[in-house]
Design an enzyme around this catalytic site. Structure first.
Site, PDB file in Angstrom:
ATOM      1  N   TYR A   1       0.815  -1.203   0.000  1.00 47.49           N
ATOM      2  CA  TYR A   1       0.000   0.000   0.000  1.00 47.49           C
ATOM      3  C   TYR A   1       0.848   1.253   0.000  1.00 47.49           C
ATOM      4  O   TYR A   1       2.063   1.195   0.221  1.00 47.49           O
ATOM      5  CB  TYR A   1      -0.973  -0.008   1.190  1.00 47.49           C
ATOM      6  CG  TYR A   1      -0.357   0.308   2.541  1.00 47.49           C
ATOM      7  CD1 TYR A   1       0.466  -0.606   3.183  1.00 47.49           C
ATOM      8  CD2 TYR A   1      -0.587   1.525   3.169  1.00 47.49           C
ATOM      9  CE1 TYR A   1       1.025  -0.317   4.419  1.00 47.49           C
ATOM     10  CE2 TYR A   1      -0.037   1.821   4.414  1.00 47.49           C
ATOM     11  CZ  TYR A   1       0.770   0.886   5.025  1.00 47.49           C
ATOM     12  OH  TYR A   1       1.329   1.185   6.243  1.00 47.49           O
TER      13      TYR A   1
ATOM     14  N   LEU B   1      11.073   1.162   7.068  1.00 44.67           N
ATOM     15  CA  LEU B   1      10.499   1.660   5.824  1.00 44.67           C
ATOM     16  C   LEU B   1      11.275   2.891   5.364  1.00 44.67           C
ATOM     17  O   LEU B   1      11.620   3.756   6.179  1.00 44.67           O
ATOM     18  CB  LEU B   1       9.019   2.036   6.035  1.00 44.67           C
ATOM     19  CG  LEU B   1       8.317   2.340   4.711  1.00 44.67           C
ATOM     20  CD1 LEU B   1       8.076   1.065   3.910  1.00 44.67           C
ATOM     21  CD2 LEU B   1       7.003   3.056   4.936  1.00 44.67           C
TER      22      LEU B   1
ATOM     23  N   LYS C   1       6.448  -1.997   1.862  1.00 46.79           N
ATOM     24  CA  LYS C   1       5.267  -1.443   2.540  1.00 46.79           C
ATOM     25  C   LYS C   1       4.082  -2.395   2.380  1.00 46.79           C
ATOM     26  O   LYS C   1       3.177  -2.159   1.573  1.00 46.79           O
ATOM     27  CB  LYS C   1       4.964  -0.043   1.988  1.00 46.79           C
ATOM     28  CG  LYS C   1       4.098   0.802   2.923  1.00 46.79           C
ATOM     29  CD  LYS C   1       4.163   2.266   2.526  1.00 46.79           C
ATOM     30  CE  LYS C   1       3.147   3.119   3.228  1.00 46.79           C
ATOM     31  NZ  LYS C   1       3.233   3.120   4.685  1.00 46.79           N
TER      32      LYS C   1
ATOM     33  N   GLU D   1      11.988   2.402  14.074  1.00 50.62           N
ATOM     34  CA  GLU D   1      11.099   3.479  13.614  1.00 50.62           C
ATOM     35  C   GLU D   1       9.865   3.492  14.512  1.00 50.62           C
ATOM     36  O   GLU D   1       9.759   2.695  15.455  1.00 50.62           O
ATOM     37  CB  GLU D   1      10.718   3.284  12.139  1.00 50.62           C
ATOM     38  CG  GLU D   1      10.105   1.933  11.851  1.00 50.62           C
ATOM     39  CD  GLU D   1       9.868   1.654  10.365  1.00 50.62           C
ATOM     40  OE1 GLU D   1       9.717   2.598   9.571  1.00 50.62           O
ATOM     41  OE2 GLU D   1       9.807   0.462  10.025  1.00 50.62           O
TER      42      GLU D   1
HETATM   43  N1  PDD Z   1       2.915   5.102   7.283  1.00 51.22           N
HETATM   44  N2  PDD Z   1       7.565   3.762   8.776  1.00 51.22           N
HETATM   45  C1  PDD Z   1       6.429   3.044   8.758  1.00 51.22           C
HETATM   46  C2  PDD Z   1       6.413   1.713   9.421  1.00 51.22           C
HETATM   47  C3  PDD Z   1       5.279   3.558   8.106  1.00 51.22           C
HETATM   48  O1  PDD Z   1       4.149   2.833   8.084  1.00 51.22           O
HETATM   49  C4  PDD Z   1       5.345   4.825   7.499  1.00 51.22           C
HETATM   50  C5  PDD Z   1       4.158   5.412   6.779  1.00 51.22           C
HETATM   51  C6  PDD Z   1       6.539   5.551   7.565  1.00 51.22           C
HETATM   52  C7  PDD Z   1       6.712   6.892   6.928  1.00 51.22           C
HETATM   53  O2  PDD Z   1       6.714   6.791   5.518  1.00 51.22           O
HETATM   54  P1  PDD Z   1       6.200   7.995   4.609  1.00 51.22           P
HETATM   55  O3  PDD Z   1       6.988   9.193   5.018  1.00 51.22           O
HETATM   56  O4  PDD Z   1       6.512   7.554   3.239  1.00 51.22           O
HETATM   57  O5  PDD Z   1       4.727   8.149   4.891  1.00 51.22           O
HETATM   58  C8  PDD Z   1       7.642   4.974   8.194  1.00 51.22           C
HETATM   59  C9  PDD Z   1       1.739   5.567   6.586  1.00 51.22           C
HETATM   60  C10 PDD Z   1       1.555   7.030   6.634  1.00 51.22           C
HETATM   61  C11 PDD Z   1       0.539   4.787   7.084  1.00 51.22           C
HETATM   62  O6  PDD Z   1       0.701   3.600   7.258  1.00 51.22           O
HETATM   63  O7  PDD Z   1      -0.526   5.347   7.253  1.00 51.22           O
END
Ligand code: PDD
Length: 285
Positions: free
Chosen positions: A33, A205, A148, A181
């Site tokens: 996703y 991620l 992801k 993270e």
């Molecule tokens: N989450 N680390 C994890 C485990 C994440 O699920 C996300 C993003 C990030 C940050 O990635 P980005 O900057 O590309 O959004 C880091 C999204 C926002 C979610 O699951 O809703």
């Protein structure tokens, strides 16, 4: 108000948005996703999210359901049909529908593609003014966190446990005691004006917001040190923050109950948030 969603080629009201019980994302978490933020009806960091989607699909040998131009058109259509000014667009690709089997289904099985919008405030949030409290938890996810996937049970459990402890979110810690993270965001500390975050690897991620913040900050002379940190170092830091598509740059003001720095959102975090918002809005599509 009922939303218009996108399900496998059609725009449909959310009440009619249905997928098969044999969808592999449902049975096996066999899906990936992306979440893209919308501000003023425009998409933030869209090319980055699409590049990561392609990478996630490639790593899992999943078919690409549509090219970037088609995906952009679908995102824009959803913004328009839902009159979305500020919020998120969620996109999910599944390996498709097949009888339950641990083997991947035959080549040529059509991938599933669904998207929906979530209208919510992104720019002005109480969490930004107040700062987040985080609680540390062991990182019990699988070893390819750079992909992801929709396997979000553990992050969901960790966030729920953090809430039960009176915190807002969880920071996940590996076997060596280093923070990987947050439950759904990347984690940072600031010590003596140096911003530190873990280097990219299979352990976390590769945040699109992380990459954008780092490149915009570099242009402003703020450099990042890519090195892991422990919870003890986070407690001893001057500031801490997270980044994600939905949080942008959001301060963290306490870790396991201990205040970080003054216990208030710090100046470096505020500056990085401002830079990110200014620069990413200029590039929004
Ligand atoms: N989450 N680390 C994890 C485990 C994440 O699920 C996300 C993003 C990030 C940050 O990635 P980005 O900057 O590309 O959004 C880091 C999204 C926002 C979610 O699951 O809703």
């Amino acid at each position: 108000m009922s939303r218009i969603t996108y399900v496998n080629g059609a725009f449909v009201p959310e009440e009619e948005a249905k997928v098969s019980i044999f969808d592999r994302a449902f049975l096996m978490a066999d899906g990936v996703y992306e979440v893209t933020t919308v501000i003023g009806g425009k998409l933030i960091d869209f090319p980055g999210h699409m590049a990561r989607l392609k990478r996630s699909l490639g790593e899992l040998r999943m078919a690409v359901p549509a090219d970037e131009a088609e995906l952009l058109a679908i995102h824009r259509e959803l913004v328009s049909r839902n009159a979305l000014n500020e919020g998120l667009i969620y996109l999910q690709v599944s390996r498709g529908v097949a009888d339950r089997d641990f083997l991947f289904p035959p080549e040529g099985t059509p991938p599933g593609l669904v998207l929906f919008t979530q209208a919510l405030p992104v720019l002005h949030r109480e969490s930004v003014r107040r700062g987040l409290k985080v609680a540390s938890m062991p990182d019990l996810r699988w070893a390819r966190r750079d992909i992801k996937t929709v396997q979000l049970l553990y992050p969901s459990l960790a966030k729920t446990e953090a809430k039960a402890k009176g915190a807002d979110d969880a920071w996940l810690v590996d076997d060596q005691g280093f923070v990987t993270e947050g439950s759904s965001n990347n984690a940072y500390i600031v010590k003596d004006d140096k911003v530190r975050t873990r280097e990219l690897s299979h352990s976390l991620l590769h945040g699109i917001t992380r990459a954008a913040v780092m490149s915009f900050a570099a242009a402003e002379g703020i450099s990042f040190e890519e090195r892991p940190f422990t919870i003890a170092e986070a407690k001893d830091a001057d500031e801490a923050f997270i980044t994600s598509a939905s949080a942008f740059v959001t301060p963290v003001v306490s870790v396991d109950g201990a205040p970080v720095g003054t216990g208030e959102p710090g100046p470096v975090t505020k500056r990085l948030r401002e830079i990110y918002i200014t620069e990413s809005l200029k590039r929004a599509v």
